[in-house]
Scaffold this motif. Structure first.
Motif, PDB file in Angstrom:
ATOM      1  N   PHE A   6      -7.270  17.247  -1.326  1.00 24.34           N
ATOM      2  CA  PHE A   6      -6.597  15.941  -1.275  1.00 24.34           C
ATOM      3  C   PHE A   6      -5.389  15.965  -0.333  1.00 24.34           C
ATOM      4  O   PHE A   6      -4.629  15.001  -0.290  1.00 24.34           O
ATOM      5  N   ARG A   7      -5.222  17.025   0.407  1.00 24.05           N
ATOM      6  CA  ARG A   7      -4.086  17.142   1.314  1.00 24.05           C
ATOM      7  C   ARG A   7      -4.141  16.044   2.377  1.00 24.05           C
ATOM      8  O   ARG A   7      -5.204  15.715   2.901  1.00 24.05           O
ATOM      9  N   GLY A   8      -2.982  15.473   2.685  1.00 22.36           N
ATOM     10  CA  GLY A   8      -2.914  14.421   3.689  1.00 22.36           C
ATOM     11  C   GLY A   8      -3.346  13.062   3.194  1.00 22.36           C
ATOM     12  O   GLY A   8      -3.497  12.135   3.979  1.00 22.36           O
ATOM     13  N   SER A   9      -3.537  12.934   1.871  1.00 24.59           N
ATOM     14  CA  SER A   9      -4.014  11.684   1.285  1.00 24.59           C
ATOM     15  C   SER A   9      -3.043  11.222   0.209  1.00 24.59           C
ATOM     16  O   SER A   9      -2.476  12.049  -0.518  1.00 24.59           O
ATOM     17  N   PRO A  10      -2.842   9.907   0.046  1.00 23.43           N
ATOM     18  CA  PRO A  10      -2.023   9.432  -1.075  1.00 23.43           C
ATOM     19  C   PRO A  10      -2.547   9.906  -2.426  1.00 23.43           C
ATOM     20  O   PRO A  10      -1.792  10.017  -3.385  1.00 23.43           O
TER      21      PRO A  10
ATOM     22  N   GLY B  25     -17.133  -2.690   7.169  1.00 18.16           N
ATOM     23  CA  GLY B  25     -15.783  -2.661   7.699  1.00 18.16           C
ATOM     24  C   GLY B  25     -15.413  -1.279   8.210  1.00 18.16           C
ATOM     25  O   GLY B  25     -16.226  -0.357   8.226  1.00 18.16           O
ATOM     26  N   THR B  26     -14.167  -1.144   8.602  1.00 17.33           N
ATOM     27  CA  THR B  26     -13.657   0.127   9.115  1.00 17.33           C
ATOM     28  C   THR B  26     -12.454   0.541   8.290  1.00 17.33           C
ATOM     29  O   THR B  26     -11.516  -0.231   8.111  1.00 17.33           O
ATOM     30  N   ALA B  27     -12.483   1.767   7.780  1.00 19.64           N
ATOM     31  CA  ALA B  27     -11.367   2.276   6.984  1.00 19.64           C
ATOM     32  C   ALA B  27     -10.263   2.750   7.909  1.00 19.64           C
ATOM     33  O   ALA B  27     -10.522   3.433   8.905  1.00 19.64           O
ATOM     34  N   THR B  28      -9.034   2.405   7.574  1.00 20.56           N
ATOM     35  CA  THR B  28      -7.887   2.828   8.392  1.00 20.56           C
ATOM     36  C   THR B  28      -7.511   4.278   8.113  1.00 20.56           C
ATOM     37  O   THR B  28      -6.798   4.901   8.894  1.00 20.56           O
ATOM     38  N   ARG B  29      -7.937   4.799   6.968  1.00 18.98           N
ATOM     39  CA  ARG B  29      -7.695   6.212   6.638  1.00 18.98           C
ATOM     40  C   ARG B  29      -8.642   6.598   5.513  1.00 18.98           C
ATOM     41  O   ARG B  29      -9.163   5.769   4.794  1.00 18.98           O
TER      42      ARG B  29
ATOM     43  N   PRO C  59       0.834  -1.205   0.000  1.00 19.67           N
ATOM     44  CA  PRO C  59       0.000   0.000   0.000  1.00 19.67           C
ATOM     45  C   PRO C  59       0.863   1.248   0.000  1.00 19.67           C
ATOM     46  O   PRO C  59       2.060   1.186   0.332  1.00 19.67           O
ATOM     47  N   PRO C  60       0.309   2.385  -0.389  1.00 14.79           N
ATOM     48  CA  PRO C  60       1.086   3.625  -0.346  1.00 14.79           C
ATOM     49  C   PRO C  60       1.419   3.982   1.091  1.00 14.79           C
ATOM     50  O   PRO C  60       0.680   3.623   2.026  1.00 14.79           O
ATOM     51  N   PRO C  61       2.546   4.662   1.328  1.00 20.74           N
ATOM     52  CA  PRO C  61       2.937   5.002   2.699  1.00 20.74           C
ATOM     53  C   PRO C  61       1.934   5.916   3.365  1.00 20.74           C
ATOM     54  O   PRO C  61       1.247   6.707   2.719  1.00 20.74           O
ATOM     55  N   THR C  62       1.866   5.799   4.679  1.00 23.48           N
ATOM     56  CA  THR C  62       0.995   6.669   5.467  1.00 23.48           C
ATOM     57  C   THR C  62       1.727   7.962   5.765  1.00 23.48           C
ATOM     58  O   THR C  62       2.912   7.957   6.073  1.00 23.48           O
ATOM     59  N   GLU C  63       1.016   9.064   5.641  1.00 24.10           N
ATOM     60  CA  GLU C  63       1.638  10.354   5.930  1.00 24.10           C
ATOM     61  C   GLU C  63       2.088  10.374   7.384  1.00 24.10           C
ATOM     62  O   GLU C  63       1.362   9.944   8.289  1.00 24.10           O
TER      63      GLU C  63
END
Length: 365
Positions: free
Chosen positions: A127-131, A360-364, A111-115
């Protein structure tokens, strides 16, 4: 030079270079006060830069090289003083997002890195703070493979089918009118009308949406009386692949993630939320000599969707995003945790892991 930029006469520029190289009195020896001020402002605006890998050559003896270095420094400082905005743009100081990613050509392995410190989106930077900030805009984020003769189609026909496929994605998931809740007529016109089960689904989905007949399986729609899109950009990342299918057909698979920034429709709303939709559509461009099909249309083979912050078990025919406060107050889903930006897991695997576990639950987001 463009309109509004400073211009230096050729003779003045040549005199400046001659004097700087010869060490003539009056040639710049250090940055002027304005140049120092501009350079300091650039450092403050751009922040620390990523270090470049460099090779340090052996130091040469003699003083001739230092004049050349001094000349380059002087020229660079003059450029900074004359056009600081352009130089800021070179180093990403223009206030935009990071450099965009190359189009996805194969499945990623992670997955893309987490900020490190995710920043909240704003109306100016949704879209700031998002991949997704580094993803493509609209169809620019959808990889299109090179065409080759396949099945009953020539190379040129395959190329045309691929363009029509991307046209369907734009008409079903990016069209501004469709996103505002209008019927996706252009997209529907590309679907083979001689599939009774598909036509029954399309006839029912918009009139009486349900779990089995949910228009969101194929189309992205918001209720404009409740939310509105922020700006006119939808970020995308995905790819189109194809192979020879049944009866010599060209079977095309689209796997694309769409990121929609929205705010509540009420005037003055400024809390930006994001709805993330990953959709896989498999279509068959059939040989009309073997399958009843209208020219320029495809037959649907399968379609899957995975939605984050678009509503769960709410079959209204519209994506129903929640604000931050709404999500905090909502009970946690009993399904698995999911990273909606993770494209390293196939849709088939994701759907199998989710099973009948519910929301489900989204992690971000």
């Amino acid at each position: 030079m463009g309109k509004g930029e400073a211009s230096i006469p050729d003779e003045e520029w040549e005199r400046f270079l001659r004097e700087a190289e010869a060490g003539t009195k009056g040639a710049p020896e250090e940055p002027s006060a304005r140049a120092r001020m501009v350079a300091q402002r650039l450092r403050e605006e751009t922040g620390p830069q990523e270090p470049w890998r460099s090779h340090q050559p052996a130091r040469r003896q003699g003083g001739k090289g230092w004049y050349a270095i001094g000349l380059l420094i002087a020229v660079a400082l003059l450029v900074v003083a004359l056009d600081p905005g352009r130089v800021a743009g070179w180093f990403g100081g223009g206030g935009g997002e990071s450099a965009p990613l190359a189009v996805e050509s194969e499945p990623p392995d992670q997955p893309p890195p987490t900020e490190a410190a995710a920043q909240r989106p704003t109306l100016q930077r949704p879209f700031r703070g998002s991949p997704a900030a580094r993803w493509g805009d609209g169809t620019a984020g959808i990889g299109l493979p090179e065409a080759r003769a396949t099945g009953w189609m020539s190379k040129g026909q395959v190329a045309q089918a691929l363009e029509k496929t991307r046209e369907f994605l734009a008409a079903s998931s990016l069209d501004p009118g469709v996103l505002r809740g209008e019927r996706p007529r252009k997209a529907i016109a590309l679907i083979n009308p001689h599939q009774p089960d598909v036509q029954a689904y399309l006839a029912t989905a918009f009139r009486a949406p349900s779990r089995e007949n949910d228009p969101l399986l194929l189309f992205s729609r918001f209720d404009k009386t409740k939310v509105r899109l922020v700006g006119d950009v939808v970020k995308t990342r995905g790819r189109i692949t194809y192979r020879e299918g049944q009866r010599g057909a060209v079977e095309v698979t689209t796997d694309v993630t769409y990121v929609y920034p929205v705010v509540r429709a009420a005037a003055g709303s400024d809390e930006v939320a994001r709805t993330i939709v990953r959709r896989e559509v498999v279509m068959s461009w059939d040989d009309p000599a073997k399958v009843v099909v209208e020219p320029g249309t495809f037959s649907l083979v399968s379609y899957k969707v995975d939605t984050t912050n678009g509503g769960c078990d709410t079959f209204t025919g519209y994506l129903t995003p929640e604000s931050g406060a709404d999500r905090t107050a909502s009970p946690r889903g009993d399904g698995p945790e999911v990273d909606p930006y993770d494209r390293s897991t196939s849709m088939e695997t994701r759907m199998r892991e989710a099973g009948d576990a519910g929301c489900g639950t989204a992690t971000r987001s």
